[in-house]
Enzyme design. Structure first.
Site, PDB file in Angstrom:
ATOM      1  N   TYR A 474       0.831  -1.220   0.000  1.00  0.00           N
ATOM      2  CA  TYR A 474       0.000   0.000   0.000  1.00  0.00           C
ATOM      3  C   TYR A 474       0.858   1.260   0.000  1.00  0.00           C
ATOM      4  CZ  TYR A 474      -2.968  -3.749   1.818  1.00  0.00           C
ATOM      5  OH  TYR A 474      -3.600  -4.951   2.030  1.00  0.00           O
ATOM      6  N   HIS A 475       1.933   1.236  -0.791  1.00  0.00           N
ATOM      7  CA  HIS A 475       2.858   2.361  -0.870  1.00  0.00           C
ATOM      8  C   HIS A 475       2.870   2.956  -2.275  1.00  0.00           C
ATOM      9  CE1 HIS A 475       5.271   0.278   2.596  1.00  0.00           C
ATOM     10  NE2 HIS A 475       4.134   0.801   3.008  1.00  0.00           N
ATOM     11  N   VAL A 476       1.714   3.057  -2.918  1.00  0.00           N
ATOM     12  CA  VAL A 476       1.649   3.554  -4.293  1.00  0.00           C
ATOM     13  C   VAL A 476       2.072   5.016  -4.358  1.00  0.00           C
ATOM     14  CG1 VAL A 476      -0.036   1.884  -5.140  1.00  0.00           C
ATOM     15  CG2 VAL A 476      -0.844   3.926  -3.956  1.00  0.00           C
TER      16      VAL A 476
END
Length: 540
Positions: A474-476
């Protein structure tokens, strides 16, 4: 779209109240002479699970407070769609995330500056990191903040399996590092978290809510931005939907898009800012031809290994009644408890192979395990997890409109592990994670490796395991990349102004020129602090 006759006017209109947007709103509204409006697509952050750190598992896949985006399937994800939830409430993803506070490496930001972005070197962004935080547990005052709104803490949750893991990391040559946000990142230790006195420290709680008492700040929830208004070549406001009605809010000075790395490129494209050919194919008039919008998407693709545990009580058991009642009582008493933990308790940063100048892997450890390595439901047996991802993947993807309908989710394709080097790095990372689970120090607690299991040994077998069970961290980021106008793929300049569209800035993880060697939340908050300063200076 109908336009109400009584448009509301503010000096600044901010789309999104997340890691950066909440900070920008709070900082700009410190000036009583300007007016600020924040549009948040989701509801207020009143739900108890948004406040409780352990509530992470309850909210991250709840569509009421999180956008339930997902990637397009590929063979390198085993034909799976990878969930990519993004916060949809006050505080954005800081209200639903895993609470880790991790800035990244000095070289990350020096690299941003070297790409033609003056002002973004580590020494130049450090004051903004320090401005945001109060590191409760000390740290070098030259590097750590001690009077900012955001409380950052260590867990102070003693567990014998965690200590044994850290002792085992020492067997493999990994030094104990008490502050990976200090002088250097390499080593192992306990994660720093945005948790204080048992509560989640979201940007809504720490920045936005204290500012909402100001008469010059208005926060509008359930307000889904549909397009930035571009009039006479300049951004003039935002059209949004709320409760079945369509409304417009006008900006006298600037529109700031802080909607996150998936929603920001979507909104820009809906507004006619992007690749002109692709926009025309959807019937959208081009306002600014910026082909980099929605390109260069990066993320950390992670994989978790699991072993069963003996001789200790793990979070798997503590999270079930009757033990859970005791944990809740400890939370009420302010004693160490699992309700005030982040999902990952211990960190390790290391090189995937000898000769590298700095860590290219980030690992996590917890005396807990999730079914099939997927953060969502704890295993029924006592378990421990050691996960890993590659810090700086070369694989990159896209975010594109599915249609001109603002209600349609964007098409997201991160192209995980498309690069052969990424695949080899992660294979080496799995081997290191496995070694960490099989140290002598952990022998007293380890029963057996159950995921992937001892039958998985060759590179091809490990890679197949990664394809079938790897998930997003979840590090876009990177979908509205910062760079000089000479860079055809740049979307914003070093002042975060959208190229060719006056009065419009992007201030969120979208602007990162390259992914950080870290969880991206801390750097996004820094971008919010620095972006707010840029706006104030330009208005002076």
């Amino acid at each position: 779209m109908s336009t109400p006759a009584d448009d509301t006017f503010f000096d600044y209109v901010i789309v999104g109240s997340g890691a950066a947007g909440a900070i920008v709103a709070a900082r700009l509204s410190e000036d009583a002479h300007v007016s600020v409006c924040v549009l948040e697509a989701g509801p207020p952050d009143h739900r108890p699970y948004l406040k409780l750190p352990a509530g992470f598992i309850k909210v991250i896949f709840n569509p009421a407070v999180a956008w339930q985006f997902s990637s397009e399937p590929t063979a390198r994800t085993g034909g799976r769609r990878i969930p990519l939830p993004q916060g949809k409430t006050l505080g954005g993803s800081t209200s639903i995330n895993g609470l880790v506070y991790n800035r990244g490496q000095r070289e990350d930001f020096d690299g941003w500056a070297a790409r033609g972005n003056p002002g973004w070197s580590f020494d130049e962004v450090l004051p903004y990191f320090r401005r945001s935080e109060t590191f409760v547990d000390g740290g070098d005052p030259a590097l750590r903040g001690h009077d900012g709104p955001l409380k950052v803490t260590l867990p102070h949750w003693p567990h014998p399996v965690c200590e044994a893991f850290l002792q085992g990391a020492g067997e493999l040559g990994m030094p104990r590092n008490p502050d990976y946000n200090g002088a250097f990142q390499q080593g192992a230790g306990y994660f720093q978290r945005t948790i204080h006195n048992g509560w989640r420290m979201s940007t809504a709680a720490t920045f936005l809510r204290p500012a909402m008492g100001r008469s010059n700040l208005k926060v509008v929830t359930h307000a889904v931005a549909e397009r930035v208004l571009i009039e006479q070549g300049r951004a003039s406001g935002v059209a949004y939907a709320q409760g079945g009605a369509r409304r417009v809010v006008r900006a006298r000075r600037e529109v700031i898009v802080a909607a996150g790395a998936l929603n920001t490129p979507k909104l820009l494209q809906l507004s006619g800012i992007g690749d002109g050919e692709k926009l025309r194919a959807l019937g959208i008039a081009t306002q600014a031809h910026l082909p980099g919008v929605g390109q260069h998407l990066k993320d950390h693709f992670s994989i978790r290994l699991v072993a069963t545990v003996r001789n200790a009580v793990t979070i798997n058991e503590l999270a079930r009644v009757p033990r859970l009642w005791g944990q809740a009582l400890d939370w009420l008493r302010g004693k160490p408890n699992i309700l005030a933990l982040s999902p990952s308790v211990v960190h390790w940063f290391w090189q995937s192979e000898a000769g590298l100048a700095r860590p290219d892997l980030q690992g996590v450890f917890s005396p807990a395990s999730y079914r099939e390595g997927y953060v969502g439901q704890l295993d029924v047996f006592p378990g421990m997890t050691c996960g890993v991802w590659q810090h700086r993947p070369k694989s990159e993807g896209t975010v594109q409109l599915a249609s001109a309908d603002p209600g349609d989710a964007p098409v997201v394709q991160p192209n995980y592990l498309a690069d052969e080097g990424d695949r080899q790095t992660l294979i080496r990372g799995v081997r290191i994670a496995r070694s960490l689970l099989h140290t002598k120090a952990l022998e007293h607690y380890r029963v057996a490796e159950v995921m992937p299991g001892p039958q998985v040994q060759s590179d091809d077998e490990i890679l197949d395991f990664i394809y079938r069970y790897g998930v997003s961290s979840y590090h876009v980021n990177g979908t509205a990349r910062m760079g000089p106008q000479s860079d055809a793929q740049a979307v914003v300049d070093a002042q975060l102004r959208v190229h060719g569209v006056p009065n419009l800035r992007v201030i969120d993880a979208s602007v990162m020129p390259e992914i950080t060697s870290a969880n991206t939340c801390a750097a996004t908050m820094m971008i919010g602090e620095k972006g707010a300063d840029m706006i104030r200076r330009s208005a002076a």
